[in-house]
Write a protein that holds these residues in place. Structure first.
Motif, PDB file in Angstrom:
ATOM      1  N   TYR A 123       0.830  -1.216   0.000  1.00 46.32           N
ATOM      2  CA  TYR A 123       0.000   0.000   0.000  1.00 46.32           C
ATOM      3  C   TYR A 123       0.857   1.255   0.000  1.00 46.32           C
ATOM      4  O   TYR A 123       0.348   2.341  -0.256  1.00 46.32           O
ATOM      5  CB  TYR A 123      -0.968  -0.008   1.191  1.00 46.32           C
ATOM      6  CG  TYR A 123      -0.353   0.232   2.558  1.00 46.32           C
ATOM      7  CD1 TYR A 123       0.465  -0.722   3.158  1.00 46.32           C
ATOM      8  CD2 TYR A 123      -0.595   1.413   3.245  1.00 46.32           C
ATOM      9  CE1 TYR A 123       1.021  -0.507   4.403  1.00 46.32           C
ATOM     10  CE2 TYR A 123      -0.048   1.639   4.501  1.00 46.32           C
ATOM     11  CZ  TYR A 123       0.761   0.675   5.083  1.00 46.32           C
ATOM     12  OH  TYR A 123       1.311   0.893   6.317  1.00 46.32           O
ATOM     13  N   PRO A 449      -1.012  -3.880  -9.025  1.00 42.34           N
ATOM     14  CA  PRO A 449      -1.138  -3.105  -7.787  1.00 42.34           C
ATOM     15  C   PRO A 449      -1.198  -3.996  -6.541  1.00 42.34           C
ATOM     16  O   PRO A 449      -0.397  -3.829  -5.624  1.00 42.34           O
ATOM     17  CB  PRO A 449      -2.433  -2.319  -7.999  1.00 42.34           C
ATOM     18  CG  PRO A 449      -2.465  -2.076  -9.481  1.00 42.34           C
ATOM     19  CD  PRO A 449      -1.909  -3.342 -10.084  1.00 42.34           C
ATOM     20  N   TYR A 450      -2.134  -4.922  -6.493  1.00 41.11           N
ATOM     21  CA  TYR A 450      -2.227  -5.838  -5.356  1.00 41.11           C
ATOM     22  C   TYR A 450      -2.371  -7.247  -5.887  1.00 41.11           C
ATOM     23  O   TYR A 450      -3.439  -7.615  -6.374  1.00 41.11           O
ATOM     24  CB  TYR A 450      -3.408  -5.449  -4.452  1.00 41.11           C
ATOM     25  CG  TYR A 450      -3.197  -4.097  -3.804  1.00 41.11           C
ATOM     26  CD1 TYR A 450      -2.364  -3.975  -2.697  1.00 41.11           C
ATOM     27  CD2 TYR A 450      -3.774  -2.950  -4.325  1.00 41.11           C
ATOM     28  CE1 TYR A 450      -2.133  -2.738  -2.117  1.00 41.11           C
ATOM     29  CE2 TYR A 450      -3.537  -1.703  -3.754  1.00 41.11           C
ATOM     30  CZ  TYR A 450      -2.711  -1.609  -2.656  1.00 41.11           C
ATOM     31  OH  TYR A 450      -2.463  -0.383  -2.098  1.00 41.11           O
TER      32      TYR A 450
ATOM     33  N   VAL B 157      -5.739   2.731 -12.408  1.00 35.09           N
ATOM     34  CA  VAL B 157      -5.320   1.698 -11.450  1.00 35.09           C
ATOM     35  C   VAL B 157      -6.297   0.523 -11.488  1.00 35.09           C
ATOM     36  O   VAL B 157      -7.512   0.721 -11.409  1.00 35.09           O
ATOM     37  CB  VAL B 157      -5.275   2.268 -10.011  1.00 35.09           C
ATOM     38  CG1 VAL B 157      -4.857   1.178  -9.030  1.00 35.09           C
ATOM     39  CG2 VAL B 157      -4.321   3.449  -9.929  1.00 35.09           C
ATOM     40  N   HIS B 158      -5.750  -0.675 -11.620  1.00 39.54           N
ATOM     41  CA  HIS B 158      -6.570  -1.885 -11.531  1.00 39.54           C
ATOM     42  C   HIS B 158      -6.561  -2.369 -10.088  1.00 39.54           C
ATOM     43  O   HIS B 158      -5.616  -3.014  -9.659  1.00 39.54           O
ATOM     44  CB  HIS B 158      -6.012  -2.971 -12.456  1.00 39.54           C
ATOM     45  CG  HIS B 158      -6.170  -2.672 -13.918  1.00 39.54           C
ATOM     46  ND1 HIS B 158      -5.154  -2.800 -14.822  1.00 39.54           N
ATOM     47  CD2 HIS B 158      -7.236  -2.248 -14.636  1.00 39.54           C
ATOM     48  CE1 HIS B 158      -5.592  -2.463 -16.036  1.00 39.54           C
ATOM     49  NE2 HIS B 158      -6.857  -2.119 -15.939  1.00 39.54           N
ATOM     50  N   THR B 159      -7.616  -2.063  -9.366  1.00 38.42           N
ATOM     51  CA  THR B 159      -7.710  -2.537  -7.985  1.00 38.42           C
ATOM     52  C   THR B 159      -8.161  -3.998  -7.997  1.00 38.42           C
ATOM     53  O   THR B 159      -8.785  -4.453  -8.952  1.00 38.42           O
ATOM     54  CB  THR B 159      -8.693  -1.657  -7.193  1.00 38.42           C
ATOM     55  OG1 THR B 159      -9.928  -1.565  -7.914  1.00 38.42           O
ATOM     56  CG2 THR B 159      -8.118  -0.270  -7.014  1.00 38.42           C
ATOM     57  N   THR B 163     -10.947 -10.158  -2.833  1.00 37.41           N
ATOM     58  CA  THR B 163     -10.484  -9.402  -1.674  1.00 37.41           C
ATOM     59  C   THR B 163     -10.734 -10.158  -0.375  1.00 37.41           C
ATOM     60  O   THR B 163     -11.667 -10.963  -0.287  1.00 37.41           O
ATOM     61  CB  THR B 163     -11.178  -8.016  -1.615  1.00 37.41           C
ATOM     62  OG1 THR B 163     -10.770  -7.340  -0.436  1.00 37.41           O
ATOM     63  CG2 THR B 163     -12.685  -8.156  -1.588  1.00 37.41           C
ATOM     64  N   GLY B 202     -13.401  -0.473  -5.256  1.00 39.45           N
ATOM     65  CA  GLY B 202     -11.949  -0.382  -5.335  1.00 39.45           C
ATOM     66  C   GLY B 202     -11.440   0.864  -4.639  1.00 39.45           C
ATOM     67  O   GLY B 202     -10.256   1.185  -4.700  1.00 39.45           O
ATOM     68  N   GLU B 205      -8.381   0.749  -1.909  1.00 38.28           N
ATOM     69  CA  GLU B 205      -7.087   0.569  -2.563  1.00 38.28           C
ATOM     70  C   GLU B 205      -6.779   1.765  -3.461  1.00 38.28           C
ATOM     71  O   GLU B 205      -5.622   2.163  -3.608  1.00 38.28           O
ATOM     72  CB  GLU B 205      -7.069  -0.720  -3.387  1.00 38.28           C
ATOM     73  CG  GLU B 205      -7.054  -1.997  -2.568  1.00 38.28           C
ATOM     74  CD  GLU B 205      -8.456  -2.496  -2.222  1.00 38.28           C
ATOM     75  OE1 GLU B 205      -9.433  -1.790  -2.537  1.00 38.28           O
ATOM     76  OE2 GLU B 205      -8.559  -3.585  -1.629  1.00 38.28           O
ATOM     77  N   GLY B 206      -7.811   2.330  -4.065  1.00 35.77           N
ATOM     78  CA  GLY B 206      -7.625   3.520  -4.891  1.00 35.77           C
ATOM     79  C   GLY B 206      -7.004   4.658  -4.092  1.00 35.77           C
ATOM     80  O   GLY B 206      -6.132   5.378  -4.583  1.00 35.77           O
ATOM     81  N   THR B 218     -10.123   4.314 -11.174  1.00 41.31           N
ATOM     82  CA  THR B 218     -10.319   2.899 -11.457  1.00 41.31           C
ATOM     83  C   THR B 218     -11.443   2.790 -12.476  1.00 41.31           C
ATOM     84  O   THR B 218     -12.274   3.680 -12.608  1.00 41.31           O
ATOM     85  CB  THR B 218     -10.725   2.104 -10.204  1.00 41.31           C
ATOM     86  OG1 THR B 218     -12.069   2.439  -9.869  1.00 41.31           O
ATOM     87  CG2 THR B 218      -9.823   2.434  -9.022  1.00 41.31           C
TER      88      THR B 218
END
Lengths: 459, 459
Positions: A123, A449-450, B157-159, B163, B202, B205-206, B218
């Motif tokens: 993060y 990213p993750y 960003v690809h979150t 999860t 997202g 994380e974004g 995202t």
């Protein structure tokens, strides 16, 4: 006086010389001398970051010197010529205001951290220079892909992620369910009233749109529940799958070649600073590799020709761990030999033995091969896989029957061949595999990213 | 002689007049007269389709007259002026060659089909005029969104989709597992070694990327296991979530307004034929609505002001089913009144009672409200929801504790406030909700290629 980003500062550097500007961002490094200080400042909009210089004439000099690495600050000052590097902006600060503090024990101190450590603080890692470069390349490459297809009249299609199909073969999929543990095994009670899983491809649905819009592409997440801990496997990754009606295999190779060269060119044009950094970070050779790709002509050989080349190499003394065999798959060492030692260029291998390829591929006249094509690139192996699709209903059905794939469940896919079916082709490219190629970073965990891998689902 | 698409034909119509061209596509309708025939031809690259005319001088006249609706054909002929409409191309055929046949019982015969019937044949519906319009608007709108952000320096960003977080509150999520039914309830044995689900947002994380790149967005799929069968709910949909460091609530409203106007403008510019068709299909008013939006100034009122307006309306005799209350949520009828009867424009409602909003929103001085904002638009209700985020660690932690959200599990989200945290804001927009607004089509099932709703997971 404008609040600007470091990107605007870079782009308007000439015009802004001598002007006062305000920037907002973070302190990456802070070097202090008795009467002055230097802040490596970044806001993430640009890879080329300004240096902020202040001296003890500034009110609050002591407070500013106390500012810690990681803090968010607002900097106002005059844009001045840099002594170090005329292209790196320098700001002679008239005010540095703390917007968000950061403690001494901030994990991202200005020293070299291992990528393994940075994965643990995923993060925070986008704040490092490495990941500023990687994730901007990721964003720019994604946009380049969209632009490539949209400029050429392709329709972007969002294929479903939750699916009831199991067409690519059972296993290796994640089950999606809302049932409590004690009601598992009763799919009729589940949210969709049947077993569902996460999609491993959007191709089959993509084909239905290609036979309506002629040219389509997908760009979305894809899932594999493969229990493999390698540098190139992740359970969740993004994939691009164009599909084109009235296109045959040679035209598909033309498209793949043009597409890849175009994406590489765009990223080189839009991310020169990032690629230069990555070139250094990954030991050199990245820029040379990308430049060579743009200028090369991709070789095209059949699988049979490729095996012949490999067997001849073996006879001449090349030491392969696995023997290249007609009818068999190629190994990584074979791909490396073909791209890096034999052709010195990307290579299309086409007309693969049908036994080792998927059911939907066009069956060639020889009765043995299908019109499939893999694109191998130097330094990364297989980057794209595509094929002309079997558009003849009878041949598709007999192949599905041979492989035990239900034509009843997949009636809609079969019917595409009945209702105005036509020659069509498509390919798939794993986005992270492209990024590994573009950035030189060799682990898929460091271009997502993750990342999600076996036993890893953090953040 | 070039093989061209109908899009190229439209774009180069003047230049191609009198020239011979070849097109490949499908027969939408085929009208036959004794000595000639008319084929409504489409290839999906363009909404404005050419008419192919042939007469009995053509060799194979009888075979051509036998061509059925739905068939794939290759048409060669001269581009000639159309008598009907100078902007609709006409082709005087010199050859019509069958590329893929289609049987008599093809479901898409040239007559009006209900959208409900077309959902059952969702794999064929993209070939209809309605869905050619809808899914091209979808593609163009997606690209407009990417361009909007990329042109302004945002990083895409690809979150993650899978999860381990459960931050937005338990329930309503799909479980992701590879365990067989009899080992459910043993998450330590599962693929990730813990319980995992499909992401509902997202944003969190974004935020971690916004505090590294300043401006990010995202654009990816999102999942809700809500068992509701309405026109606006789907279990799988796409969402756009920009997040911006150093941005406060008023600036967020500026962004949302500019963003929406820009997307609407781009789609109107790039899809005039599609929107004209949709305007007619949906009963008129679509183009007027979109034009009005572009030119309106969005109203901005606090939640309290909105409730006062609604209560005054009620006192003056407006008949609401639900009473508008200070501290309470607004109902659809209230949103409708505010946008369509009171302001006659989109409306931002901000500063919401904190009890009915999420834990991460910035707590205002009054101790009662949070800096949240909903954007309501005429004819569609809530289109975007956003907020300034709580960036003060102590206030975030106390709110999480009040709501029983684990600060331990979400340590990284909390730590963002500690490590150079700063004012930041973001919003979320459901992509399908935008499409319902843009196309006038009122059911989410008809703006998604393959919809997933309770008991529906086909294709």
């Amino acid at each position: 006086m404008d609040i600007i980003t470091t990107r605007e500062l870079k782009e308007r550097l000439g015009e802004l010389q001598g002007q006062e500007v305000t920037l907002r961002g973070w302190i990456r490094n802070h070097r202090k001398q008795k009467n002055m200080g230097f802040i490596d400042f970044f806001d993430g909009t640009c890879f080329r970051n300004p240096q902020v210089v202040y001296d003890n004439n500034l009110s609050g000099f002591n407070e500013i010197q106390a500012l810690r690495v990681g803090s968010a600050v607002r900097v106002t000052g005059k844009v001045v010529p840099s002594y170090k590097d005329p292209e790196t902006p320098e700001i002679q600060a008239s005010a540095v205001i703390l917007e968000g503090d950061c403690p001494e024990d901030y994990p991202l101190q200005p020293k070299k951290h291992s990528v393994e450590f940075l994965r643990e603080i995923a993060y925070l890692r986008p704040r490092t220079r490495l990941f500023q470069a990687v994730f901007r390349v990721r964003s720019v490459a994604a946009m380049a892909i969209h632009s490539y297809f949209q400029d050429r009249g392709y329709v972007y299609v969002h294929t479903p992620l939750i699916t009831g199909n199991d067409a690519e073969g059972a296993g290796n999929t994640f089950t999606v369910t809302t049932l409590p543990p004690d009601r598992q095994g009763h799919p009729e009670e589940d949210f969709f009233g049947k077993p569902t899983s996460l999609a491993v491809t959007g191709q089959l649905e993509g084909e239905t749109f290609a036979l309506a819009f002629s040219k389509i592409y997908t760009f979305g997440p894809t899932f594999r529940a493969e229990n493999s801990n390698t540098k190139t496997h992740a359970a969740e990754f993004w994939m691009i799958e164009p599909e084109i009606a009235f296109m045959d295999l040679p035209e598909l190779m033309d498209l793949e070649e043009d597409f890849l060269k175009s994406i590489v060119s765009t990223v080189m044009e839009k991310c020169p600073d990032e690629l230069k950094f990555l070139d250094g970070f990954t030991g050199g050779g990245l820029l040379a590799k990308l430049t060579a790709l743009k200028e090369s002509r991709f070789a095209r050989v059949t699988h049979e020709e490729a095996i012949t080349i490999l067997r001849q190499a073996m006879e001449k003394g090349t030491d392969f761990k696995f023997e290249p065999t007609y009818g068999g798959d190629t190994a990584k060492e074979h791909e490396k030999y073909l791209t890096e030692e034999y052709f010195h260029s990307p290579v299309f291998i086409y007309d693969w033995p049908k036994e080792i390829k998927a059911f939907y591929m066009y069956q060639n006249e020889d009765g043995k091969t299908v019109s499939a094509v893999d694109l191998l690139v130097p330094g990364a192996g297989e980057l794209m896989g595509g094929s002309q699709r079997e558009h003849r209903e009878d041949l598709l059905i007999s192949r599905m029957n041979e492989l035990g794939i239900s034509t009843e469940e997949m009636y809609w896919y079969v019917n595409l061949r009945k209702f105005g079916g036509c020659v069509h082709s498509g390919f798939g490219m794993g986005f992270e595999r492209l990024l590994i190629y573009l950035t030189g970073v060799d682990n898929i965990r460091d271009v997502i990213p993750y990342f999600r891998t076996p036993m890893n689902c953090d953040f």
